[in-house]
Design a protein around this motif. Structure first.
Motif, PDB file in Angstrom:
ATOM      1  N   MET A  51     139.832  43.418 -14.443  1.00 25.94           N
ATOM      2  CA  MET A  51     139.556  44.811 -14.813  1.00 25.94           C
ATOM      3  C   MET A  51     138.096  44.989 -15.230  1.00 25.94           C
ATOM      4  O   MET A  51     137.490  46.007 -14.978  1.00 25.94           O
ATOM      5  CB  MET A  51     140.464  45.252 -15.983  1.00 25.94           C
ATOM      6  CG  MET A  51     141.830  45.652 -15.533  1.00 25.94           C
ATOM      7  SD  MET A  51     141.983  47.391 -15.101  1.00 25.94           S
ATOM      8  CE  MET A  51     142.092  48.185 -16.715  1.00 25.94           C
ATOM      9  N   LYS A  52     137.568  43.987 -15.894  1.00 24.67           N
ATOM     10  CA  LYS A  52     136.210  44.111 -16.424  1.00 24.67           C
ATOM     11  C   LYS A  52     135.160  43.855 -15.343  1.00 24.67           C
ATOM     12  O   LYS A  52     133.989  44.111 -15.532  1.00 24.67           O
ATOM     13  CB  LYS A  52     136.015  43.112 -17.571  1.00 24.67           C
ATOM     14  CG  LYS A  52     136.720  43.533 -18.847  1.00 24.67           C
ATOM     15  CD  LYS A  52     135.870  44.498 -19.646  1.00 24.67           C
ATOM     16  CE  LYS A  52     136.662  45.481 -20.491  1.00 24.67           C
ATOM     17  NZ  LYS A  52     137.509  44.910 -21.506  1.00 24.67           N
TER      18      LYS A  52
ATOM     19  N   ASP B 260     138.714  48.222  -9.696  1.00 29.79           N
ATOM     20  CA  ASP B 260     138.737  48.461 -11.128  1.00 29.79           C
ATOM     21  C   ASP B 260     139.389  49.830 -11.265  1.00 29.79           C
ATOM     22  O   ASP B 260     138.761  50.851 -11.055  1.00 29.79           O
ATOM     23  CB  ASP B 260     137.295  48.482 -11.660  1.00 29.79           C
ATOM     24  CG  ASP B 260     137.239  48.980 -13.095  1.00 29.79           C
ATOM     25  OD1 ASP B 260     138.304  49.177 -13.704  1.00 29.79           O
ATOM     26  OD2 ASP B 260     136.120  49.182 -13.595  1.00 29.79           O
TER      27      ASP B 260
ATOM     28  N   LYS C 184     142.080  52.926 -12.791  1.00 28.74           N
ATOM     29  CA  LYS C 184     142.593  53.628 -13.958  1.00 28.74           C
ATOM     30  C   LYS C 184     143.836  54.384 -13.507  1.00 28.74           C
ATOM     31  O   LYS C 184     143.802  55.079 -12.489  1.00 28.74           O
ATOM     32  CB  LYS C 184     141.544  54.625 -14.448  1.00 28.74           C
ATOM     33  CG  LYS C 184     141.987  55.499 -15.580  1.00 28.74           C
ATOM     34  CD  LYS C 184     141.939  54.716 -16.867  1.00 28.74           C
ATOM     35  CE  LYS C 184     142.551  55.510 -18.017  1.00 28.74           C
ATOM     36  NZ  LYS C 184     142.685  54.653 -19.211  1.00 28.74           N
TER      37      LYS C 184
ATOM     38  N   ASP D 266     152.338  48.502 -15.096  1.00 28.00           N
ATOM     39  CA  ASP D 266     151.662  48.356 -16.392  1.00 28.00           C
ATOM     40  C   ASP D 266     150.446  49.268 -16.495  1.00 28.00           C
ATOM     41  O   ASP D 266     149.890  49.711 -15.501  1.00 28.00           O
ATOM     42  CB  ASP D 266     151.199  46.900 -16.572  1.00 28.00           C
ATOM     43  CG  ASP D 266     152.387  45.965 -16.676  1.00 28.00           C
ATOM     44  OD1 ASP D 266     153.448  46.425 -17.142  1.00 28.00           O
ATOM     45  OD2 ASP D 266     152.247  44.798 -16.279  1.00 28.00           O
ATOM     46  N   ASN D 267     150.049  49.467 -17.729  1.00 28.65           N
ATOM     47  CA  ASN D 267     148.802  50.182 -18.028  1.00 28.65           C
ATOM     48  C   ASN D 267     148.735  51.604 -17.504  1.00 28.65           C
ATOM     49  O   ASN D 267     147.667  52.083 -17.144  1.00 28.65           O
ATOM     50  CB  ASN D 267     147.587  49.417 -17.481  1.00 28.65           C
ATOM     51  CG  ASN D 267     147.494  48.036 -18.079  1.00 28.65           C
ATOM     52  OD1 ASN D 267     147.656  47.865 -19.293  1.00 28.65           O
ATOM     53  ND2 ASN D 267     147.286  47.033 -17.231  1.00 28.65           N
ATOM     54  N   VAL D 268     149.869  52.266 -17.431  1.00 31.85           N
ATOM     55  CA  VAL D 268     149.852  53.666 -17.006  1.00 31.85           C
ATOM     56  C   VAL D 268     149.673  54.546 -18.237  1.00 31.85           C
ATOM     57  O   VAL D 268     150.380  54.391 -19.230  1.00 31.85           O
ATOM     58  CB  VAL D 268     151.172  54.045 -16.305  1.00 31.85           C
ATOM     59  CG1 VAL D 268     151.167  55.517 -15.920  1.00 31.85           C
ATOM     60  CG2 VAL D 268     151.385  53.176 -15.076  1.00 31.85           C
ATOM     61  N   ARG D 269     148.711  55.454 -18.169  1.00 30.77           N
ATOM     62  CA  ARG D 269     148.546  56.417 -19.265  1.00 30.77           C
ATOM     63  C   ARG D 269     149.296  57.679 -18.889  1.00 30.77           C
ATOM     64  O   ARG D 269     149.009  58.284 -17.852  1.00 30.77           O
ATOM     65  CB  ARG D 269     147.057  56.748 -19.473  1.00 30.77           C
ATOM     66  CG  ARG D 269     146.202  55.553 -19.823  1.00 30.77           C
ATOM     67  CD  ARG D 269     146.711  54.833 -21.048  1.00 30.77           C
ATOM     68  NE  ARG D 269     146.813  55.733 -22.187  1.00 30.77           N
ATOM     69  CZ  ARG D 269     146.289  55.495 -23.374  1.00 30.77           C
ATOM     70  NH1 ARG D 269     145.629  54.371 -23.596  1.00 30.77           N
ATOM     71  NH2 ARG D 269     146.412  56.358 -24.355  1.00 30.77           N
TER      72      ARG D 269
ATOM     73  N   GLU E 219     140.317  60.277 -21.066  1.00 33.77           N
ATOM     74  CA  GLU E 219     140.708  58.949 -20.589  1.00 33.77           C
ATOM     75  C   GLU E 219     139.720  58.440 -19.553  1.00 33.77           C
ATOM     76  O   GLU E 219     139.295  57.288 -19.586  1.00 33.77           O
ATOM     77  CB  GLU E 219     142.096  59.009 -19.933  1.00 33.77           C
ATOM     78  CG  GLU E 219     143.239  59.293 -20.879  1.00 33.77           C
ATOM     79  CD  GLU E 219     143.721  58.026 -21.576  1.00 33.77           C
ATOM     80  OE1 GLU E 219     143.325  56.930 -21.144  1.00 33.77           O
ATOM     81  OE2 GLU E 219     144.463  58.156 -22.563  1.00 33.77           O
TER      82      GLU E 219
ATOM     83  N   TRP F 161     136.871  55.223 -19.473  1.00 38.72           N
ATOM     84  CA  TRP F 161     136.995  54.180 -18.446  1.00 38.72           C
ATOM     85  C   TRP F 161     135.727  54.075 -17.603  1.00 38.72           C
ATOM     86  O   TRP F 161     135.281  52.975 -17.247  1.00 38.72           O
ATOM     87  CB  TRP F 161     138.202  54.525 -17.574  1.00 38.72           C
ATOM     88  CG  TRP F 161     138.313  53.826 -16.256  1.00 38.72           C
ATOM     89  CD1 TRP F 161     138.548  52.508 -16.041  1.00 38.72           C
ATOM     90  CD2 TRP F 161     138.225  54.426 -14.963  1.00 38.72           C
ATOM     91  NE1 TRP F 161     138.613  52.250 -14.698  1.00 38.72           N
ATOM     92  CE2 TRP F 161     138.418  53.410 -14.011  1.00 38.72           C
ATOM     93  CE3 TRP F 161     137.995  55.732 -14.517  1.00 38.72           C
ATOM     94  CZ2 TRP F 161     138.382  53.651 -12.631  1.00 38.72           C
ATOM     95  CZ3 TRP F 161     137.975  55.975 -13.157  1.00 38.72           C
ATOM     96  CH2 TRP F 161     138.168  54.946 -12.231  1.00 38.72           C
TER      97      TRP F 161
END
Length: 306
Positions: free
Chosen positions: A1-2, A188, A190, A279-282, A299, A303
């Motif tokens: 991700m980074k 990467d 979001k 995972d990681n769903v806003r 958000e 990001w």
RNA sequence: AGGGGUGUAGUUCAUCGGUAGAAUAAGAGUCUCCAAAACUCCUGAGGUGGGUUCAACUCCUACCACCCCUG
């Protein structure tokens, strides 16, 4: 991700009828984006009303990809979608714009974010047709047993009640090289999911179906049926498959409309289930659209900074 | 109003004097090439009040509701 070398890709997800299309266009305007649809029916030309395809007007001048890219007689699969999208993301990124993937076809999205590598067993139409015949004449279990003999290990990993899986597994057993699957996400990303209270969502879905009928969905299906018959892939979609029996006089109109509503609600529920598995769903509640938009912006800006 | 019928799961319909079954909806879930597909699991019920009986959703009875016929 980074990893900053990976291109940034924004995903706007959510069940059908949640309002993701509208919010995505607003976001695209604000962040200089282009939209790539993740929708297995909207890829087809001419299937407009029933697929709730974005209209020119709704696009608001934003470039949309992945819509109207196939003729109804063509096949289109997850694999094709991934190929197409990888290409488009690259193009958009090169232009210095932000790719925004919008859609409700869960597997399409999951394949991208988890970087599915679909392996090297290509589809063999004839082989598949033969298996289907065999399932018809000897039963699914018979074919499954054959698969067990051919590749017991693979057979044990799939659902033996599911014809699609059994056929695919057989194909892999027959044509695949047995190479290990390697997943590798290239972005990467979001993930933002647009949601509504279940009750509200269902209400909107019902209203939208009524609107589709008003807008001439029945005429659309009638003409598509005449042109392409009933066996083309998009004809199996909700909002199309229910109208065929009505056209043939097998069910009443109201009956047919209720079925479309019911199936759409079921579908929305399945979409929500699928989302939960990612995972990681806003999640952003879209009850108040302007507020939802602002929340999304917050958000996204966080990001984009990273 | 009189005669007949029906009241069981949200809905449609079973069964039985002794633990009330199914279909469907609703709910939950699975998912690596048709995914708006395909598949899996699962909550939930005898109108109300009396009576007969060891035991009533079942038999009797009154009431209520709905349907049909006659007037």
């Amino acid at each position: 991700m980074k990893n900053s070398k990976k291109p940034k890709v924004l995903f706007i997800l959510g069940p059908t009828g949640s309002g993701k299309t509208e919010i995505a266009v607003r976001l695209a305007k604000k962040y200089n984006g282009e939209i790539i649809s993740a929708d297995s029916v909207q890829v087809y030309k001419e299937f407009d009303i029933g697929s709730a395809k974005v209209t020119k007007n709704e696009m608001g001048g934003i470039t949309h990809h992945g819509i109207d890219i196939k003729s109804p007689i063509e096949e289109f699969s997850v694999y094709d979608y991934v190929q197409y999208t990888l290409q488009k993301v690259e193009e958009i990124t090169k232009k210095g714009k932000l790719p925004i993937i919008v859609g409700g076809t869960g597997l399409y999205v999951k394949s991208l974010i988890e970087g599915y590598n679909f392996g090297d067993a290509e589809k063999h139409q004839e082989f598949r047709a033969n298996l289907e015949e065999e399932i018809k004449s000897h039963g699914l279990d018979y074919v499954y047993q054959k698969l067990c003999q051919k590749d017991g290990k693979l057979a044990s990993t799939i659902d033996k009640n599911n014809p699609a899986r059994v056929i695919r597994a057989f194909e892999i057993a027959s044509y695949g090289s047995g190479k290990k699957k390697t997943n590798d996400c290239k972005y990467d990303f979001k993930l933002i999911a647009i949601t509504l209270k279940r009750e509200t969502l269902y209400y909107k879905i019902n209203a939208r179906v009524d609107k589709m009928i008003e807008d001439g969905l029945i005429e659309e299906v009638k003409s598509l049926y005449k042109k392409y018959g009933e066996s083309v892939q998009p004809m199996k979609a909700i909002g199309y498959k229910e109208i065929l029996p009505y056209l043939k006089g097998e069910i009443q109109k109201q009956n047919m409309i209720d079925l479309i509503k019911q199936h759409t609600r079921n579908y929305a529920k399945r979409q929500l289930t699928f989302l939960r598995g990612i995972d990681n769903v806003r999640y952003i509640d879209n009850n108040d659209r302007d507020r939802a938009f602002l929340n999304a912006c917050k958000e996204i800006e966080e990001w984009l900074k990273v």
